[in-house]
Scaffold this motif. Structure first.
Motif, PDB file in Angstrom:
ATOM      1  N   LEU A 151       4.882   8.031 -19.739  1.00  0.00           N
ATOM      2  CA  LEU A 151       5.627   9.258 -19.023  1.00  0.00           C
ATOM      3  C   LEU A 151       7.138   7.892 -19.421  1.00  0.00           C
ATOM      4  N   GLY A 152       7.243   6.722 -19.932  1.00  0.00           N
ATOM      5  CA  GLY A 152       8.495   5.971 -20.531  1.00  0.00           C
ATOM      6  C   GLY A 152       8.529   6.305 -21.864  1.00  0.00           C
ATOM      7  N   GLU A 153       7.547   6.862 -22.916  1.00  0.00           N
ATOM      8  CA  GLU A 153       7.751   6.758 -23.567  1.00  0.00           C
ATOM      9  C   GLU A 153       8.833   8.019 -24.822  1.00  0.00           C
ATOM     10  N   TYR A 154       9.772   7.567 -25.643  1.00  0.00           N
ATOM     11  CA  TYR A 154      10.527   8.395 -25.871  1.00  0.00           C
ATOM     12  C   TYR A 154      10.762   8.718 -27.257  1.00  0.00           C
ATOM     13  N   ALA A 165      -5.976  -0.677 -17.165  1.00  0.00           N
ATOM     14  CA  ALA A 165      -5.705   0.338 -18.237  1.00  0.00           C
ATOM     15  C   ALA A 165      -5.518   1.351 -18.008  1.00  0.00           C
ATOM     16  N   SER A 166      -6.091   1.843 -17.680  1.00  0.00           N
ATOM     17  CA  SER A 166      -5.723   3.462 -16.757  1.00  0.00           C
ATOM     18  C   SER A 166      -4.464   3.661 -16.322  1.00  0.00           C
ATOM     19  N   LEU A 167      -3.929   2.769 -15.412  1.00  0.00           N
ATOM     20  CA  LEU A 167      -2.821   2.376 -15.207  1.00  0.00           C
ATOM     21  C   LEU A 167      -1.324   2.381 -15.615  1.00  0.00           C
ATOM     22  N   ILE A 168      -1.708   0.915 -16.485  1.00  0.00           N
ATOM     23  CA  ILE A 168      -0.833   0.722 -17.325  1.00  0.00           C
ATOM     24  C   ILE A 168      -0.054   1.972 -18.689  1.00  0.00           C
ATOM     25  N   LEU A 223       4.879   1.232  -8.157  1.00  0.00           N
ATOM     26  CA  LEU A 223       3.603   1.807  -7.405  1.00  0.00           C
ATOM     27  C   LEU A 223       2.323   1.777  -8.010  1.00  0.00           C
ATOM     28  N   LEU A 224       2.309   1.344  -8.861  1.00  0.00           N
ATOM     29  CA  LEU A 224       1.452   1.629  -9.988  1.00  0.00           C
ATOM     30  C   LEU A 224       1.023   0.415 -10.580  1.00  0.00           C
ATOM     31  N   LEU A 225       1.883  -0.201 -10.760  1.00  0.00           N
ATOM     32  CA  LEU A 225       1.741  -1.663 -10.290  1.00  0.00           C
ATOM     33  C   LEU A 225       1.337  -2.894  -9.466  1.00  0.00           C
ATOM     34  N   ILE A 265      -1.983  -1.874  -8.886  1.00  0.00           N
ATOM     35  CA  ILE A 265      -3.137  -3.100 -10.170  1.00  0.00           C
ATOM     36  C   ILE A 265      -3.353  -4.283  -9.096  1.00  0.00           C
ATOM     37  N   GLY A 266      -2.123  -4.614  -8.602  1.00  0.00           N
ATOM     38  CA  GLY A 266      -2.534  -5.801  -8.223  1.00  0.00           C
ATOM     39  C   GLY A 266      -2.977  -5.783  -7.082  1.00  0.00           C
ATOM     40  N   ARG A 267      -2.628  -4.855  -6.444  1.00  0.00           N
ATOM     41  CA  ARG A 267      -4.308  -4.789  -4.905  1.00  0.00           C
ATOM     42  C   ARG A 267      -5.513  -5.043  -5.727  1.00  0.00           C
ATOM     43  N   ALA A 268      -5.232  -3.723  -6.812  1.00  0.00           N
ATOM     44  CA  ALA A 268      -6.799  -4.061  -7.483  1.00  0.00           C
ATOM     45  C   ALA A 268      -7.138  -5.333  -7.774  1.00  0.00           C
ATOM     46  N   ALA A 269      -7.180  -5.695  -8.221  1.00  0.00           N
ATOM     47  CA  ALA A 269      -6.878  -7.345  -8.333  1.00  0.00           C
ATOM     48  C   ALA A 269      -7.348  -8.427  -7.008  1.00  0.00           C
TER      49      ALA A 269
END
Length: 264
Positions: A205-208, A196-199, A247-249, A252-256
């Motif tokens: 960062l992508g919101e405009y 949730a934090s990484l998402i 890298l954030l994704l 997340i995958g590594r944590a999962a």
């Protein structure tokens, strides 16, 4: 072997097609940043980012990036210290409210950002009078925007953990509720909280749209401003931002995968 699932060849074909679909614009943007003044390819555009003479042109990008990072931290704090405890409370003590609560937190994903701004504009007039017009105040709006994504990540971990048994065992040993949440439940929800934090960081960062309509300078609005003077610098920063989100994704995958191995 799952007979209902696609074959290995089908999965490879789908993966290649999806990869090409995303790779073509990224490669095109990268090649565009390599174009020099003579029509060849060089890294002079990338090196110009560290040129003091060009620092004045790209200064809004660094300012917007700093504002976005502050917004990301505040938004993550909202998710961890407001949304997550509320979800734990609803699941443990108010299960009948769970459908209504889920509907409320998933509702923002169906509302366009421009409609949200129309509703938030009067609220931000009052926020500006009481808390100022600092860019960090956008975190309240971003907290609403990331609710659906953060909720799904945390709820998946809640469904996988027996919160009631853990909380009752801790309470029977004399632990207070803050201790139960922080030292017993939170470690078992670590995967969901991290995701949730990484998402949330990636969304901020992508919101405009919200930042632009509320007249706040963030990373995405700064890219638009600088693009009018130097079209190459925003393209480079866009690639770097996409790399950061990728890298954030991966994290997340590594944590999962790590959590899956620990449970097994």
């Amino acid at each position: 072997m799952n007979r209902l699932g696609p074959s290995l060849a089908t999965r490879w074909i789908i993966g290649i097609l999806v990869g090409v679909f995303f790779a073509i614009p990224l490669i095109s943007t990268f090649l565009y940043t390599l174009r020099d003044s003579e029509g060849g390819l060089s890294l002079e555009r990338w090196a110009a980012l560290f040129d003091p003479a060009a620092s004045a042109v790209i200064k809004p990008i660094w300012t917007g990036l700093g504002n976005s990072l502050v917004l990301a931290l505040v938004t993550v704090a909202i998710v961890l210290f407001l949304l997550a405890p509320t979800m734990i409370l609803v699941n443990l003590h108010f299960p009948k409210l769970k459908p209504m609560f889920e509907f409320a937190v998933l509702l923002p994903i169906s509302i366009p950002a421009i409609v949200l701004v129309v509703g938030l504009a009067p609220i931000y007039l009052q926020i500006g009078r009481s808390l100022g017009t600092g860019t960090w105040t956008l975190a309240f709006a971003y907290g609403v925007t990331v609710l659906p994504f953060a909720f799904r990540s945390i709820q998946a971990s809640i469904d996988a953990a027996d919160l009631r048994t853990l909380s009752e065992a801790a309470r029977s040993l004399g632990a207070t509720w803050p201790t139960v949440v922080l030292k017993v439940l939170a470690p078992n929800l670590r995967q969901g909280l991290l995701a949730a934090s990484l998402i949330s960081i990636a969304v901020v960062l992508g919101e405009y749209t919200i930042a632009s309509l509320l007249n706040r300078q963030v990373f995405q609005t700064a890219l638009v401003v600088v693009q009018k003077q130097d079209p190459y610098a925003p393209a480079i920063f866009t690639l770097l931002a996409l790399l950061f989100c990728f890298l954030l994704l991966l994290l997340i995958g590594r944590a999962a995968r790590g959590s899956g191995k620990a449970r097994s």
